[in-house]
Scaffold this motif. Structure first.
Motif, PDB file in Angstrom:
ATOM      1  N   TYR B  58     -29.988  12.109 -43.641  1.00 13.80           N
ATOM      2  CA  TYR B  58     -30.997  12.683 -44.017  1.00 13.80           C
ATOM      3  C   TYR B  58     -31.019  11.319 -45.637  1.00 13.80           C
ATOM      4  O   TYR B  58     -32.069  10.764 -45.740  1.00 13.80           O
ATOM      5  N   GLN B  61     -31.694   7.907 -44.136  1.00 14.31           N
ATOM      6  CA  GLN B  61     -32.917   7.723 -43.550  1.00 14.31           C
ATOM      7  C   GLN B  61     -34.179   7.958 -45.100  1.00 14.31           C
ATOM      8  O   GLN B  61     -35.015   6.890 -45.132  1.00 14.31           O
ATOM      9  N   ARG B  62     -33.451   8.527 -46.059  1.00 16.07           N
ATOM     10  CA  ARG B  62     -34.191   8.180 -47.144  1.00 16.07           C
ATOM     11  C   ARG B  62     -35.089   6.968 -47.532  1.00 16.07           C
ATOM     12  O   ARG B  62     -35.531   6.620 -48.907  1.00 16.07           O
ATOM     13  N   ALA B  65     -36.463   4.791 -46.125  1.00 19.85           N
ATOM     14  CA  ALA B  65     -38.299   4.899 -46.147  1.00 19.85           C
ATOM     15  C   ALA B  65     -38.387   4.049 -47.793  1.00 19.85           C
ATOM     16  O   ALA B  65     -39.901   3.652 -48.127  1.00 19.85           O
ATOM     17  N   SER B  66     -37.889   4.196 -48.423  1.00 13.63           N
ATOM     18  CA  SER B  66     -38.070   3.882 -49.857  1.00 13.63           C
ATOM     19  C   SER B  66     -37.927   2.771 -50.218  1.00 13.63           C
ATOM     20  O   SER B  66     -38.526   2.358 -51.234  1.00 13.63           O
ATOM     21  N   TYR B  68     -39.594   0.980 -48.588  1.00  6.85           N
ATOM     22  CA  TYR B  68     -40.937   1.126 -47.742  1.00  6.85           C
ATOM     23  C   TYR B  68     -41.283   0.607 -46.005  1.00  6.85           C
ATOM     24  O   TYR B  68     -40.613  -0.501 -45.468  1.00  6.85           O
ATOM     25  N   GLY B  69     -40.033   1.538 -45.708  1.00  7.49           N
ATOM     26  CA  GLY B  69     -39.238   1.445 -44.328  1.00  7.49           C
ATOM     27  C   GLY B  69     -38.463   0.367 -43.541  1.00  7.49           C
ATOM     28  O   GLY B  69     -38.654   0.025 -42.995  1.00  7.49           O
ATOM     29  N   ALA B  70     -37.381  -0.127 -44.678  1.00  3.06           N
ATOM     30  CA  ALA B  70     -36.918  -0.991 -44.128  1.00  3.06           C
ATOM     31  C   ALA B  70     -35.769  -0.352 -43.093  1.00  3.06           C
ATOM     32  O   ALA B  70     -35.853   0.623 -42.946  1.00  3.06           O
ATOM     33  N   SER B  71     -35.649  -1.296 -41.900  1.00  2.00           N
ATOM     34  CA  SER B  71     -34.824  -0.807 -40.561  1.00  2.00           C
ATOM     35  C   SER B  71     -33.708  -1.150 -41.075  1.00  2.00           C
ATOM     36  O   SER B  71     -33.184  -2.792 -40.756  1.00  2.00           O
ATOM     37  N   ASN B  92     -39.190  -5.812 -46.555  1.00  2.36           N
ATOM     38  CA  ASN B  92     -40.636  -6.533 -46.567  1.00  2.36           C
ATOM     39  C   ASN B  92     -39.989  -7.247 -47.973  1.00  2.36           C
ATOM     40  O   ASN B  92     -39.443  -6.930 -48.458  1.00  2.36           O
TER      41      ASN B  92
END
Lengths: 424, 425
Positions: B58, B61-62, B65-66, B68-71, B92
């Motif tokens: 959790y 993954q947060r 997300a913070s 900008y959706g880094a993978s 990004n």
């Protein structure tokens, strides 16, 4: 040239596109990427596997065999003057096509000889040539494609679910049809479908890559001619809001159970605007996406694995939230998902989680615009659903946590179906 | 492209390009394929699952997300007889941040924490994470049964390369995963960071200022004892191996493995590649035009070469009654290749198609990463431009000679067992 042209720019994403409507009604979407040495092109029609009953203007309604849109896609590659693949073999492009529930798309990607490839694409899709002999030959190949999908558990679990959710809507029928239904296809039925749906006014071209917009529009103007046609009457499916059955089970050669779970929307209430699409996707992300507390819990309790995913599944006359994956206990997963959505509907979303979810989706949208294929896919949604290109980022910027809660409240959590594939 | 060596057996390259909105940072570890495959994969997957300060799914993954959706992704693959274990983070570029966050540098620090955190602090992963990742790995291995096309191909390669590293599943097997304990994970983490050959690729508009320095710093804290990787085993085919298995399926699968006993890197095998492409690559190939289009035997029937091993695998999905007809037709097409029964336009189509695809490699960040990552073990990896030049030099005679060198080694057939899979209820 006979186009109505608009230019759209998104400064935040540093992207621009040209939307041009041709006098034939053909919609054209162009995204220039002068810094790339790659082009991706789609010429498609708003015609898919669900269009099995239709009429033109006042003419009587026609019913055609299941799987015909996909069959037509295969056959269009063969022309009177040779195979489209043979023509691409001279230019080096990679070409393909696909049929889904609501569209048939012909595509190519290339780094060289773009205008020649565009010419090939526009020409072969505009030149149908079907004979009884070529139809018969294709029945063998597509028969094997159908057999292949019969052994794909991910495919089986999805279509079993769709049959569990939809009474009458042809979304519950395999895209390629069945060996029996494609045996009924003739050259005449192919021409009926072609003449109805492959009219430029029902079609679209979407391109992203390194090209000159004016030159592309000139080629399209030369190749595409307006055709008189009466309006297409698509079936208005009399689909009840209720599901068919809550549970479906099948056994196959798999290692562990696969599941697909669907929450059926009340289609009359859901218009599938871009805002509704994004509200739904954010609800899926915050309820059970990777960033949600529930995802973590399901993973740690051994109830899902890395193949878990969600989808907002919608189109003409159908709309549902889908959850797919593998689990030792699919029923437990569905109960937890329902409880989480209920909680969101009642209590709303944690504001920090909402901000991260929005930022997550925003970042992913920016990234998708890097990929010509991702850009074109967005254009196809724009063409079929009437969205404005690049509006996703604008709508996301204005989205609030309450919008997500409202979407959760619309769902009927009793109107669900679960499909499971069990190991033999 | 700028290259440097950060430590013994640790190469770093940066491809500067402003073509993309993202920066990808990727670290590849290379070890011999062996019974350690499962432990190594588990260690890699644990690296991908979090950091010491973000140890649970959790919170990790947060964090992504913070940004900008880094993978964050990780994959295990085979390159010759080596196991490739790769972890990558894509973020990004800073210019797309809404609040001017330095996403690229934050991402590079995060990736270093993921890879080195546990090794440097010499602490174990939380019990919950280990149990979860062991289960996920086992279920990943089990799920390979679901896709019958891939399953049949894998079985053919296993039979063909029995006793060689390449014959093993790069993710290991279930029993090996079951046996793994904390001590094994610690050892595997050390194998990756201390013993493996390491190849780092960064592709983006601007070099993350701290990434190379952080990597070098971390590697100097580790007792690097890099040993050179063994040479690939390349064997000519001996006696034909035929294996048939039955399953409750509707469609049969026919997979045929060929060997030439030569192998080699891109520069040695370019003629093999073109031969395989004309034989069973694109829609202009002999297998597509004849076995699919003329004989209507299959929906798919294609041939693929394996770099470094001197192997071609042909796979097809056919009705059981047509398996023999398909086998004869496939062999006929290869024999036609060796006899020169193909036209100059087939050679041109293949060269055009391959060069067209290669021409777009530098316009696609993932393709660019894969291009160089998959060539990490090559002495001097060919660039996309050089590859096109090599392709265009191949002659008809080279192609015929390449076809003559390949002989049938293994036939794997998956047949329906006659039982209908149970209908939906």
């Amino acid at each position: 040239m006979s186009f109505e042209i608009r230019k759209i720019t998104d400064k935040n994403a540093n992207e621009n596109c040209t939307v041009a409507i041709h006098s034939s009604g053909l919609k054209v979407y162009l995204n220039e990427k002068p810094h790339l040495n790659i082009n991706y092109a789609v010429f498609g029609t708003h015609y898919g596997s669900v269009d099995t009953e239709f009429s033109l203007g006042d003419a009587p309604k026609i019913q055609v065999p299941e799987g015909i849109a996909h069959f037509l896609e295969h056959k269009l590659f063969e022309g009177e003057d040779g195979d489209a693949f043979e023509k691409y073999a001279v230019t080096g492009a990679s070409a393909n096509a696909y049929t889904s529930f609501d569209r048939t798309c012909y595509l190519f990607s290339c780094s060289e000889r773009f205008y020649e490839n565009l010419d090939i694409l526009l020409s072969f899709v505009s030149s149908p040539y079907f004979t009884p002999e070529t139809v018969q030959k294709e029945q063998g190949i597509i028969g094997q494609e159908i057999r292949m999908y019969e052994d794909v558990p991910d495919w089986r679990v999805l279509f079993n679910l769709l049959r569990g959710m939809y009474h009458n809507h042809p979304v519950n029928v395999e895209i390629a049809g069945t060996v029996e239904s494609i045996a009924e296809i003739t050259d005449k039925t192919l021409y009926d479908c072609y003449n109805t749906f492959y009219n430029p006014s029902n079609m679209f071209v979407a391109l992203s890559g390194n090209f000159d917009c004016d030159k592309v529009l000139e080629i399209i103007d030369q190749k595409i001619k307006p055709r008189d046609t009466a309006p297409i009457n698509r079936s208005q499916f009399s689909e009840p809001d209720s599901i068919v059955k809550p549970y479906t089970e099948q056994k196959m050669a798999v290692a562990m159970p696969l599941f697909a779970f669907g929450i059926k929307d009340n289609v009359a209430k859901i218009g599938c605007t871009l805002k509704q699409k994004l509200q739904t996707e954010m609800l899926l992300d915050t309820a059970v996406g990777k960033i949600s507390p529930l995802y973590s819990r399901l993973l740690n309790e051994g109830l899902i694995n890395s193949r878990f995913g969600t989808e907002f599944f919608y189109g003409h006359g159908y709309s549902a939230l889908l959850f797919e994956g593998e689990s030792k206990d699919p029923k437990a997963v569905t109960e937890l998902i329902k409880a989480e959505i209920k909680k969101i509907a009642q209590n709303g979303i944690d504001p920090d989680l909402f901000q991260d979810a929005r930022r997550n989706l925003y970042g992913q949208q920016i990234r998708a615009l890097d990929d010509p294929e991702g850009v074109v896919d967005d254009f196809l949604l724009a063409a079929i659903c009437g969205y404005e290109p690049y509006d996703t980022l604008n709508v996301l910027r204005d989205m609030t946590a309450e919008d997500i809660t409202e979407r959760a409240k619309e769902l009927d959590l009793e109107n669900t179906s679960l499909s499971v594939i069990l190991p033999l | 492209m700028t290259e440097k060596t950060l430590a013994d057996g640790v190469k770093y390259s940066f491809v500067k390009t402003d073509r993309f909105k993202t920066t990808v940072m990727s670290i590849g570890f290379y070890l011999p394929l062996s019974r350690n495959n499962a432990a190594n994969t588990l260690a890699l997957n644990l690296m991908k699952s979090g950091t010491e300060s973000l140890p649970d799914t959790y919170s990790f993954q947060r964090r992504l997300a913070s940004l900008y959706g880094a993978s964050a992704v990780a994959w295990t693959a085979k390159i010759g007889d080596c196991q490739e274990l790769r972890i990558a983070l894509t973020v990004n570029d800073d210019r797309y941040s809404l609040n001017a966050e330095p996403t690229v540098n934050l991402g590079s620090q995060l990736l270093c924490d993921m890879v080195f955190g546990r090794v440097l602090s010499d602490t174990d992963y939380p019990k919950e994470a280990v149990l979860r990742e062991k289960r996920l790995l086992k279920e990943n291995i089990l799920a390979k049964l679901n896709d019958k096309r891939t399953y049949a191909r894998n079985r053919c390669e296993q039979i063909m390369c029995e006793g060689e590293g390449y014959g093993l599943d790069p993710e290991g097997n279930i029993d090996d995963v079951d046996r793994l304990e904390n001590a094994d994970i610690r050892e595997a983490l050390k194998r990756l960071t201390e013993e493996a050959f390491v190849s780092v690729q960064v592709i983006g508009a601007a070099e993350p200022s701290d990434f190379a320095r952080l990597l070098a710093q971390n590697f100097t804290k580790i007792n690097r004892r890099f040993a050179f990787l063994p040479l690939d085993t390349v064997k000519a085919s001996s006696d034909l191996k035929e294996v048939t298995e039955k399953m409750p399926v509707k469609q049969g699968k026919l997979v045929m493995g060929f060997k030439n006993g030569i192998g080699g890197n891109d520069r040695d095998t370019v003629a093999d590649w073109i031969m395989t492409d004309i034989f069973g690559g694109g829609p202009y190939s002999k297998l597509f035009c004849n076995v699919r289009e003329k004989l209507s035997l299959c929906y798919y029937c294609s041939a693929r070469p394996t770099r470094r091993k001197g192997i071609i695998v042909v796979d097809s999905g056919v009705e059981e009654a047509n398996i023999e007809a398909a086998r004869i037709a496939i062999l006929q097409q290869l024999s036609d290749m060796a006899d020169g029964n193909f036209e100059d336009k087939d050679i041109n189509s293949s060269k055009l198609s391959l060069c067209d695809t290669i021409g777009s490699v530098e316009s696609d960040q993932n393709m660019l990463l894969r291009w160089y990552a998959s060539r990490s073990l090559d002495e001097a990896p060919v660039t996309p431009d050089e590859m096109c030049r090599l392709i265009n030099k191949v002659t008809r005679e080279d192609i015929m000679a390449a076809a003559k060198n390949f002989t049938l080694d293994t036939i794997y057939t998956l047949r329906p067992d006659g039982s209908e899979s149970e209908a939906e209820q």
